[in-house]
Design a protein around this motif. Sequence first.
Motif, PDB file in Angstrom:
ATOM      1  N   GLU A 135      72.699  36.945  63.764  1.00  0.00           N
ATOM      2  CA  GLU A 135      72.037  37.981  63.056  1.00  0.00           C
ATOM      3  C   GLU A 135      70.628  38.028  62.370  1.00  0.00           C
ATOM      4  O   GLU A 135      70.307  38.813  62.254  1.00  0.00           O
ATOM      5  CB  GLU A 135      73.354  38.444  61.924  1.00  0.00           C
ATOM      6  N   GLU A 136      70.516  36.514  62.049  1.00  0.00           N
ATOM      7  CA  GLU A 136      69.183  36.380  61.586  1.00  0.00           C
ATOM      8  C   GLU A 136      68.651  35.341  62.465  1.00  0.00           C
ATOM      9  O   GLU A 136      68.928  34.370  62.883  1.00  0.00           O
ATOM     10  CB  GLU A 136      69.324  35.612  60.081  1.00  0.00           C
ATOM     11  N   LYS A 137      67.436  36.112  62.948  1.00  0.00           N
ATOM     12  CA  LYS A 137      66.773  35.228  64.037  1.00  0.00           C
ATOM     13  C   LYS A 137      65.334  35.624  63.862  1.00  0.00           C
ATOM     14  O   LYS A 137      64.992  36.937  63.729  1.00  0.00           O
ATOM     15  CB  LYS A 137      67.137  35.250  65.282  1.00  0.00           C
ATOM     16  N   THR A 138      64.301  34.865  63.890  1.00  0.00           N
ATOM     17  CA  THR A 138      63.070  35.041  63.678  1.00  0.00           C
ATOM     18  C   THR A 138      62.085  34.547  64.811  1.00  0.00           C
ATOM     19  O   THR A 138      62.315  33.507  65.043  1.00  0.00           O
ATOM     20  CB  THR A 138      62.409  34.763  62.256  1.00  0.00           C
ATOM     21  N   LEU A 139      61.219  35.272  65.456  1.00  0.00           N
ATOM     22  CA  LEU A 139      60.468  34.566  66.508  1.00  0.00           C
ATOM     23  C   LEU A 139      58.910  34.673  66.056  1.00  0.00           C
ATOM     24  O   LEU A 139      58.320  35.595  65.504  1.00  0.00           O
ATOM     25  CB  LEU A 139      60.248  35.785  67.741  1.00  0.00           C
ATOM     26  N   HIS A 140      58.458  33.231  65.948  1.00  0.00           N
ATOM     27  CA  HIS A 140      57.059  33.112  65.376  1.00  0.00           C
ATOM     28  C   HIS A 140      56.243  32.816  66.480  1.00  0.00           C
ATOM     29  O   HIS A 140      56.179  31.855  67.292  1.00  0.00           O
ATOM     30  CB  HIS A 140      57.188  31.999  64.401  1.00  0.00           C
ATOM     31  N   ALA A 141      55.235  33.846  67.103  1.00  0.00           N
ATOM     32  CA  ALA A 141      54.499  33.697  68.136  1.00  0.00           C
ATOM     33  C   ALA A 141      53.069  33.313  67.713  1.00  0.00           C
ATOM     34  O   ALA A 141      52.499  34.197  66.736  1.00  0.00           O
ATOM     35  CB  ALA A 141      54.485  34.849  69.214  1.00  0.00           C
ATOM     36  N   ASN A 142      52.524  32.401  68.432  1.00  0.00           N
ATOM     37  CA  ASN A 142      50.929  32.069  68.191  1.00  0.00           C
ATOM     38  C   ASN A 142      50.308  32.151  69.343  1.00  0.00           C
ATOM     39  O   ASN A 142      50.630  31.798  70.420  1.00  0.00           O
ATOM     40  CB  ASN A 142      50.858  30.975  67.217  1.00  0.00           C
TER      41      ASN A 142
END
Length: 250
Positions: free
Chosen positions: A215-222
């Motif tokens: 339910e909690e997921k974060t994608l950190h793209a650079n």
Amino acid sequence: MRFTSEQRLDDGVLEREFTLGEIPGILWTPESASASAPAPLILLGPPPLGLRKMYPRLVARARQSAADGFATATIELPGSGDRPRWAAVEQARADLRRAMQAGEPVGDEIIDALVLPLVDKAVPEWQAALDALLSLPGICGPVGYSGGVISIGVRLAAVDPRIGAAVLFAGSFVPRAVFGEARQVTVPLHVLLQWDDEGNDRQAALDLFDAFGSEEKTLHANMGGHTGVPQFAGDAAAQFFTRHLNTGTR
């Protein structure tokens, strides 16, 4: 588990090398950890290059984690470092190099042969290491998992309830079977993606992120290639663990 060496680093972190059967590993413990005030544990998943080669990067991550109140540990992957060579995986790596050098697409058969045997063998080893590590004074759960071969992290987070949060690096090939396992992952996730990673299928990484059941997921793209992860992205991953593992500092 048998400890084979011990040294105190200049920032007070206690570094102990160990063997678990025939598997080498390293445990880093912050100076503040004690039996009465144990430190939550983060497992550092190394890429299949060997602990000796990856030591500078691993110890840097361990020292930063110790400053945030975490113990960290890692073990040598099957077929890596000083462990016996694994003929089938070595052949799969050779097939992968040949396909990439020829500019050919990397097919599912090569990816499965390269990754699935590693996952099948490595995940039970990580679980055995967890059994031993969590029995030590000064270390406690819940446990975080960080980095390494993403398919190992997916399987471990799916099958072991001691994993309370995970930071995964989208920088390796993922078998189709792992996408199904990703739907079983429900812990909080922080996924790092280098947008221009020359060795990573960006769309596959995005599809895998979409498949996670958390339910909690974060994608950190650079922007940048495989080795260009900016410092602020690493800082964000550290803050993620501080929020989700009970360090007493949040």
